[in-house]
Design a protein around this motif. Structure first.
Motif, PDB file in Angstrom:
ATOM      1  N   MET A 119      12.297  -8.498   2.503  1.00  0.00           N
ATOM      2  CA  MET A 119      12.349  -9.371   1.345  1.00  0.00           C
ATOM      3  C   MET A 119      12.186 -10.827   1.776  1.00  0.00           C
ATOM      4  O   MET A 119      11.491 -11.610   1.142  1.00  0.00           O
ATOM      5  N   LYS A 120      12.813 -11.165   2.884  1.00  0.00           N
ATOM      6  CA  LYS A 120      12.730 -12.531   3.398  1.00  0.00           C
ATOM      7  C   LYS A 120      11.287 -12.839   3.825  1.00  0.00           C
ATOM      8  O   LYS A 120      10.777 -13.932   3.586  1.00  0.00           O
ATOM      9  N   TRP A 121      10.622 -11.869   4.425  1.00  0.00           N
ATOM     10  CA  TRP A 121       9.243 -12.087   4.866  1.00  0.00           C
ATOM     11  C   TRP A 121       8.301 -12.257   3.672  1.00  0.00           C
ATOM     12  O   TRP A 121       7.283 -12.919   3.757  1.00  0.00           O
ATOM     13  N   ALA A 171      18.276  -6.771  -3.462  1.00  0.00           N
ATOM     14  CA  ALA A 171      17.461  -6.058  -2.473  1.00  0.00           C
ATOM     15  C   ALA A 171      17.010  -4.705  -3.035  1.00  0.00           C
ATOM     16  O   ALA A 171      15.870  -4.281  -2.830  1.00  0.00           O
ATOM     17  N   TRP A 172      17.905  -4.059  -3.749  1.00  0.00           N
ATOM     18  CA  TRP A 172      17.577  -2.759  -4.369  1.00  0.00           C
ATOM     19  C   TRP A 172      16.352  -2.913  -5.282  1.00  0.00           C
ATOM     20  O   TRP A 172      15.386  -2.155  -5.218  1.00  0.00           O
ATOM     21  N   LYS A 173      16.405  -3.946  -6.148  1.00  0.00           N
ATOM     22  CA  LYS A 173      15.334  -4.128  -7.136  1.00  0.00           C
ATOM     23  C   LYS A 173      14.030  -4.550  -6.473  1.00  0.00           C
ATOM     24  O   LYS A 173      12.949  -4.155  -6.909  1.00  0.00           O
ATOM     25  N   TRP A 174      14.149  -5.323  -5.413  1.00  0.00           N
ATOM     26  CA  TRP A 174      12.941  -5.716  -4.678  1.00  0.00           C
ATOM     27  C   TRP A 174      12.255  -4.471  -4.099  1.00  0.00           C
ATOM     28  O   TRP A 174      11.045  -4.310  -4.194  1.00  0.00           O
ATOM     29  N   TYR A 175      13.065  -3.595  -3.521  1.00  0.00           N
ATOM     30  CA  TYR A 175      12.581  -2.347  -2.905  1.00  0.00           C
ATOM     31  C   TYR A 175      11.910  -1.485  -3.995  1.00  0.00           C
ATOM     32  O   TYR A 175      10.793  -0.993  -3.829  1.00  0.00           O
ATOM     33  N   TYR A 176      12.603  -1.357  -5.117  1.00  0.00           N
ATOM     34  CA  TYR A 176      12.115  -0.526  -6.227  1.00  0.00           C
ATOM     35  C   TYR A 176      10.779  -1.059  -6.752  1.00  0.00           C
ATOM     36  O   TYR A 176       9.839  -0.299  -6.986  1.00  0.00           O
ATOM     37  N   LYS A 177      10.698  -2.389  -6.866  1.00  0.00           N
ATOM     38  CA  LYS A 177       9.516  -2.992  -7.472  1.00  0.00           C
ATOM     39  C   LYS A 177       8.367  -3.141  -6.473  1.00  0.00           C
ATOM     40  O   LYS A 177       7.268  -2.640  -6.699  1.00  0.00           O
ATOM     41  N   HIS A 178       8.622  -3.803  -5.359  1.00  0.00           N
ATOM     42  CA  HIS A 178       7.519  -4.177  -4.475  1.00  0.00           C
ATOM     43  C   HIS A 178       7.096  -3.061  -3.535  1.00  0.00           C
ATOM     44  O   HIS A 178       5.974  -3.065  -3.038  1.00  0.00           O
ATOM     45  N   ILE A 179       7.982  -2.122  -3.262  1.00  0.00           N
ATOM     46  CA  ILE A 179       7.584  -1.015  -2.385  1.00  0.00           C
ATOM     47  C   ILE A 179       7.301   0.231  -3.225  1.00  0.00           C
ATOM     48  O   ILE A 179       6.312   0.914  -3.014  1.00  0.00           O
ATOM     49  N   LYS A 236       3.915  -8.732  10.511  1.00  0.00           N
ATOM     50  CA  LYS A 236       5.016  -8.405   9.603  1.00  0.00           C
ATOM     51  C   LYS A 236       4.647  -7.361   8.544  1.00  0.00           C
ATOM     52  O   LYS A 236       5.456  -7.033   7.693  1.00  0.00           O
ATOM     53  N   ASP A 237       3.407  -6.888   8.588  1.00  0.00           N
ATOM     54  CA  ASP A 237       3.027  -5.842   7.633  1.00  0.00           C
ATOM     55  C   ASP A 237       3.060  -4.466   8.294  1.00  0.00           C
ATOM     56  O   ASP A 237       2.584  -3.487   7.721  1.00  0.00           O
ATOM     57  N   ARG A 238       3.610  -4.392   9.510  1.00  0.00           N
ATOM     58  CA  ARG A 238       3.528  -3.165  10.308  1.00  0.00           C
ATOM     59  C   ARG A 238       4.035  -1.919   9.556  1.00  0.00           C
ATOM     60  O   ARG A 238       3.385  -0.875   9.551  1.00  0.00           O
ATOM     61  N   VAL A 239       5.179  -2.035   8.923  1.00  0.00           N
ATOM     62  CA  VAL A 239       5.789  -0.884   8.247  1.00  0.00           C
ATOM     63  C   VAL A 239       4.866  -0.389   7.127  1.00  0.00           C
ATOM     64  O   VAL A 239       4.648   0.823   6.958  1.00  0.00           O
ATOM     65  N   TRP A 240       4.295  -1.325   6.386  1.00  0.00           N
ATOM     66  CA  TRP A 240       3.451  -0.963   5.236  1.00  0.00           C
ATOM     67  C   TRP A 240       2.112  -0.417   5.714  1.00  0.00           C
ATOM     68  O   TRP A 240       1.549   0.486   5.100  1.00  0.00           O
ATOM     69  N   GLU A 241       1.647  -0.944   6.832  1.00  0.00           N
ATOM     70  CA  GLU A 241       0.413  -0.436   7.432  1.00  0.00           C
ATOM     71  C   GLU A 241       0.617   1.023   7.861  1.00  0.00           C
ATOM     72  O   GLU A 241      -0.237   1.873   7.634  1.00  0.00           O
ATOM     73  N   LEU A 242       1.794   1.310   8.423  1.00  0.00           N
ATOM     74  CA  LEU A 242       2.082   2.684   8.863  1.00  0.00           C
ATOM     75  C   LEU A 242       2.187   3.632   7.668  1.00  0.00           C
ATOM     76  O   LEU A 242       1.711   4.773   7.718  1.00  0.00           O
TER      77      LEU A 242
END
Ligand code: 6R9
Length: 654
Positions: A368-370, A397-405, A342-348
Motif C-alpha cells: 500500500m505504501k509503495w 489495508a483490508w480495503k486496499w487489498y480488496y480493491k487494488h489486488i 516493487k512490482d515483483r509480487v504482481w508480476e509473479l
C-alpha cells in the motif's frame, strides 16, 4: 497514524459488511448456508468430512474417542502424510501436473510435476534411511525457500521421521537450542543463499551450531544452492551426490498412527526459550486439508501462492501440507517482494496465473505504501481469493487489498490461528459468510471458540475478553493429546473458568459483535508479534542482558507503521560505557542469539527502569510510553521520577 491505533478504533466501531461476490459463491467449494448448523449438530462426526478426504492405510474407527481427554482424532486410523500429498495423486491423472513451482531469488525458476516430486522425495527418503534415520528420529531442516526444503519434509514424512524446520534466518545459537531440545541427530542445510543480492553462508551458521550442541550430529546433508562446492567433513554429505547414489529408488511410505507425530516446530511463548509444538499426522493433515478446501477454496486445478516462509507454521500448513494434500500447484518464492522492482509480487501472480494468494497484513501495508501503480502494471484477473494471516489487519489495508489486488471480485479471508492450532480456526467461510473489514469472522464450522471475561462468561457484544477454544479440534497439538492437564495449564488463571468442560486459552484478546464475528485485539502475554512473527520478550531481553556494559534491559512492543508492532528495548548502561557503542553491540548480540529479524526498532537508554515496590519491571508502563499513551495509575511505582526521563528518551528515538 500508526497502523495499530487506526486499527483499534475503526476495527471496533460498527464496520462495513461486504457480501461475497456471487461469481465466487457460485463456484465455491463450500457454499451451503447450513454448513455451520450441520457441523454443530453432527460434532465431532462432522470432522469425518475432513478425515474422509484422506487416504488411510487402515481406516479409523472413530472420528474422536470418548468425551474425556486424552483426545484422539481418527482413532485407530493409520496413514502416511507423504502418500497423501504425492502417491495418491499419481493415479488420479495428475502425475504430469505441476505440484511445486519455484521462483528463485536470482530470477531462475523450477517446476516439479507430481511424478517428479514423487521421484526426488523417494530418492531422498532412501538416502536418509541409508544415513541411519529411523522412524521417530527427529530430522532438523535449516534451509531457505528452496525446493529441497519441502522435498526433505516430505521425505521425512515418508519414513515416519518427524521434521523440525528451523527458520533459515535464525542464528547458530537458535538452531543449536532447537536441536538440543529435540535431541535431533540429523541436519539438512545448504551451503548458503542470497539475501539482497549478497550470499549468506548458511553452512557456517550450521557449523557453529553443531559446535555448541550438547550431543553429536550423526549426519549433515548440504544442499548446493550457491554452487560453491563447499568442502565436506566426515559425516557431511552432498545432497546432489546422495540423490545420484539413490537414483530411481522407491521407499514404501511408513504407515503412522493418526496421532503419531508428523513434525515439531518451535514457537515463542512467555518463557525465555521457545517451545516445540508437536503436530499429529491424521488430525493435523485433515485440518489443514479441510481448511485449504473450505476457507482458501483451493481446487486441484489451481495455482496457489502462500507467501509465508516455510520456517513458520503458515508455510508448513498452507504451502506444503494443505495444498499438496489437495493435489494443487503450490508456489514457492525465494526472493524479496521489491527485487528487482516493487512490482515483483504482481508480476509473479500475472506470469503464473495465480488463483489464490495468501499473505500477511505487514506485506499488504508495505504494498500500500509503495502504491497501486505497481499492481496496475499487471493482469491480476487470474485471482479468485485473497487471504491474510499473522496479525490483525486494519480496515484501510483490508480495503486496499480488496480493491487494488482483488478488483472487488475476490473475497478476502482474514484467518486467525496459531502454531498451536495447526490450522485456521477463526475466519469467514468465503462461499457462505459476509465479510467485515478488520474482523476475522466466526469460529469455523466444527470449531468451538468463545470470547470470555475473567470469570469465564461469554462477553456481551462490543466488549473485549479472552479468546478460548472450547472444544478439541483435529489440528490440536500432541501435548494436548498426551497430557491430560496441558489445556488446564493454558486456561486463563481466573477461577471461574474451572466451570468450563474444556478450554484452551489462546493468549489473545478479542471482541465479539452481534453477529458473532471476532475482532482480534492482540496478545495478552509477553509475546511480541513483529510482522507476523512471534518473539518472547524474555528471549530478546536475555540476549541484551548478555552484552557487556548492559546493566539491565526490558523489551516491550511499540508502534510500527508497517510491521504492526515493533521491538522496543529499554536499556540501563553500566558505568563507563558509551551508548552509541552499546547500541551496535546490542544489535549484534540479538542477531547472534536469535537472528536479524528480532533486532530492536528502538533502543531507549535510560538511567533506570520503572519498577513496582516489589521490584518487578512495569512493562505495561513501558509499552504506554512507547506508544505515547496516557500512563494511567502509577501508584504501584517505586521510582516515579524515571517516567519523565523515559518519555523524553523515547521522543528522542522517534
Ligand atoms: C498462524 C500464525 C499466532 C499469533 C496469534 C495472534 C496472531 C495470527 C491473526 C492474528 C489477528 C489474525 N494472529 N493470525 N491476529 N488476526 N488473522 O501466525 O501463528 O506464528 O503462532 O502466531 O499471531 O496473536 O496468537 P503464530
Amino acid at each position: 497514524m500508526p497502523a495499530d491505533d487506526e486499527d483499534m478504533e475503526t476495527r471496533l466501531s460498527a464496520g462495513e459488511v461486504i457480501e461475497p461476490p456471487t461469481s465466487f459463491v457460485e463456484q465455491a467449494n463450500v457454499s451451503q448456508q447450513t454448513v455451520y448448523e450441520e457441523f454443530a449438530t453432527e460434532w465431532p462426526e462432522c470432522w469425518a468430512r475432513a478425515g474422509d478426504r484422506l487416504d488411510w492405510e487402515t481406516e479409523y474407527e472413530r472420528v474422536l474417542n470418548g468425551g474425556d481427554p486424552p483426545y484422539r482424532w481418527f482413532e485407530g486410523g493409520r496413514l502416511n502424510a507423504c502418500y497423501n500429498c504425492l502417491d495418491r495423486h499419481l493415479g488420479a491423472g495428475r502425475k504430469n501436473k505441476v505440484a511445486l513451482k519455484w521462483e528463485g531469488r536470482l530470477g531462475e525458476s523450477r517446476s516439479y510435476t507430481y511424478l517428479e516430486l514423487y521421484r526426488e522425495v523417494n530418492e531422498f527418503a532412501a538416502a536418509l534411511r541409508e544415513l541411519g534415520v529411523e522412524e521417530d528420529d527427529v530430522v532438523t531442516l535449516y534451509m531457505p525457500m528452496i525446493p529441497e526444503l519441502p522435498i526433505a519434509m516430505l521425505a521425512c514424512a515418508r519414513i515416519g521421521a518427524p521434521h523440525s524446520v528451523v527458520f533459515a534466518g535464525f542464528a547458530a545459537d537458535a538452531l543449536a537450542m532447537r536441536m538440543d531440545s529435540s535431541g535431533s541427530q540429523y541436519l539438512v542445510t545448504c551451503d548458503g543463499y542470497y539475501r539482497r543480492g549478497a550470499p549468506v553462508h548458511q553452512k557456517n551458521k550450521a557449523d557453529n551450531a553443531r559446535i555448541k550442541l550438547n550431543h553429536d550430529v550423526d549426519a549433515t546433508v548440504v544442499v548446493d544452492r550457491l554452487g560453491d562446492d563447499t568442502p565436506l567433513d566426515a559425516n557431511e554429505y552432498s545432497y546432489r551426490d546422495l540423490l545420484a547414489a539413490h537414483r530411481g529408488a522407491e521407499v514404501d511410505p511408513v504407515p503412522r498412527d493418526a496421532d503419531d507425530m508428523l513434525f515439531l516446530i518451535y514457537t515463542s511463548g512467555t518463557t525465555g526459550e521457545p517451545t516445540g509444538v508437536r503436530h499429529t499426522t491424521g488430525g493435523y493433515l485433515a485440518h489443514v486439508l479441510w481448511t485449504s478446501h473450505a476457507v482458501l477454496d483451493i481446487k486441484p486445478e489451481d495455482t496457489h501462492w502462500c507467501s509465508a516462509d516455510i520456517g513458520w507454521i503458515t508455510g508448513h500448513s498452507y504451502i506444503v501440507y494443505g495444498p499438496l494434500a489437495l493435489g494443487t500447484t503450490t508456489m514457492l518464492y525465494e526472493g524479496a517482494p521489491d527485487h528487482p522492482e516493487k512490482d515483483r509480487v504482481w508480476e509473479l501472480i500475472d506470469r503464473n496465473a495465480v488463483d489464490v494468494f495468501y499473505t500477511a497484513p505487514t506485506a499488504i501495508r508495505t504494498f500500500m505504501k509503495w502504491g497501486e501503480e505497481y499492481p496496475q502494471q499487471h493482469d491480476l484477473s487470474s485471482l479468485r481469493l485473497l487471504g491474510t494471516v499473522g496479525e490483525p489487519i486494519n480496515p484501510r489495508a483490508w480495503k486496499w487489498y480488496y480493491k487494488h489486488i482483488g478488483n472487488e471480485s475476490c473475497p478476502v479471508v482474514d484467518t486467525w490461528w496459531q502454531t498451536e492450532t495447526g490450522g485456521m480456526v477463526v475466519s469467514t467461510v468465503p462461499g457462505v459468510d459476509a465479510m467485515k473489514p478488520g474482523s476475522a469472522g466466526r469460529p469455523l464450522p466444527g470449531i468451538g471458540a468463545e470470547v470470555v471475561d475473567g470469570q469465564g462468561n461469554p462477553v456481551e457484544p462490543g466488549e473485549a475478553g479472552y479468546l478460548v477454544l472450547t472444544k478439541p479440534w483435529p489440528g490440536m497439538p500432541l501435548a494436548m493429546v498426551e497430557a491430560e492437564d496441558w489445556f488446564d495449564s493454558r486456561r486463563p488463571s481466573r477461577p471461574a473458568l474451572d466451570d468450563f468442560d474444556w478450554a484452551y486459552f489462546s493468549e489473545d484478546s478479542a471482541a465479539v459483535d452481534e453477529d458473532g464475528y471476532f475482532t482480534l485485539l492482540g496478545r495478552v502475554d509477553d509475546v511480541i508479534n513483529v510482522a507476523g512473527h512471534r518473539f518472547g520478550t524474555m528471549e530478546i531481553e536475555s540476549a541484551i542482558a548478555n552484552v557487556e556494559g548492559v546493566a539491565e534491559a526490558a523489551v516491550v512492543s511499540g508502534p510500527h507503521d508497517l510491521k504492526g508492532q515493533g521491538v522496543y528495548a529499554y536499556v540501563c548502561t553500566a558505568d563507563g560505557y558509551s551508548e552509541a557503542e552499546l547500541r551496535d553491540h546490542i544489535d549484534d548480540a540479538i542477531e547472534t542469539a536469535i537472528g536479524r529479524i528480532a533486532v530492536p526498532d528502538a533502543v531507549v537508554f535510560t538511567p533506570d527502569l520503572p519498577k513496582t515496590r516489589s521490584g518487578k519491571i512495569m512493562r505495561r508502563l513501558l509499552e504506554s510510553v512507547a506508544r505515547g499513551e496516557e500512563l494511567g495509575d502509577m501508584s504501584a511505582l517505586r521510582n516515579p521520577e524515571v517516567v519523565g526521563e523515559l518519555e523524553s528518551a523515547v521522543e528522542g528515538e522517534n
